[in-house]
Design a protein around this motif. Structure first.
Motif: not given
Length: 220
Positions: A108-136
């Motif tokens: 319930d909280t993780i699925d709200r935090l993902d939107r917050l981080i995803g929103n940051i990623g729309l304007t900062d592509n450093r999030v892309d590499d971070l999400m690859i890292e987190w996915s592992k």
């Protein structure tokens, strides 16, 4: 009176023991509840949130105070607050969001935090590499967050990134991971059904039955 004490008093004013019991049971008895459901919670803090938005400054002390509470509703308040302040979140705030993602973990909280981080990623592509890292990451909840962080982006979805993150999690037998994979694909299928059909065809024998079933729900 601190902001946290003020908000806690507001939420406690609507305590409902019967609701609290059912809400706690719904969350498998992992958290304590006051019994304040979402519409009531949002109504109670509406004026507070409006005043905070006027400051255009995120008060991380308030957020952390809420997350330190024993009551789940206060964790939700922290996320309500961050959602309202989302336009002022930057990549530099992700360590603070990571801290929240590691506490009181459940969907319930993780699925709200993902939107917050995803929103940051729309304007900062450093999030892309971070999400690859987190996915592992060994933490299943961080992996789920990475898988679903693009939900809601529609035609702004980075399909290559989505595929890479999912492929890092194909071997999982964890329900919450396989559900997240299916959910992310199902949502993207609303925008790009052909891409999702091809992905399902390419990886049909590696995707869990749950992921495949969820992903293909609305595909003809």
């Amino acid at each position: 009176m601190s902001k946290y004490t003020h908000v806690l008093t507001l939420i406690q004013s609507a305590t409902d023991p019967q609701n609290a019991l059912s809400m706690k049971q719904y969350m498998r008895n992992q958290f304590e509840f006051l019994g304040v459901k979402t519409p009531a919670r949002k109504a109670l803090i509406k004026e507070f949130i409006q005043n905070e938005k006027a400051t255009q400054t995120i008060d991380w002390q308030f957020v952390n105070d809420c997350y330190d509470s024993q009551f789940r509703e206060l964790h939700y308040v922290a996320l309500d607050y961050l959602q309202a302040m989302a336009k002022w979140l930057t990549f530099e705030d992700i360590p603070n969001l990571f801290h929240l993602a590691k506490k009181h973990q459940w969907w319930d909280t993780i699925d709200r935090l993902d939107r917050l981080i995803g929103n940051i990623g729309l304007t900062d592509n450093r999030v892309d590499d971070l999400m690859i890292e987190w996915s592992k990451n060994e933490d299943m909840w961080l992996r789920r967050l990475a898988i679903d962080h693009q939900i809601g982006r529609k035609d702004k979805t980075n399909a290559e990134l989505l595929a890479a993150i999912i492929l890092n999690n194909l071997v999982s037998d964890e329900f919450f991971i396989n559900k997240a994979i299916g959910w992310s694909l199902r949502e993207y299928a609303k925008t790009n059904p052909q891409w999702v059909r091809q992905f399902l065809a390419d990886y049909q024998h590696q995707l869990s039955s749950l992921s495949y079933r969820e992903a293909s729900k609305h595909l003809n």
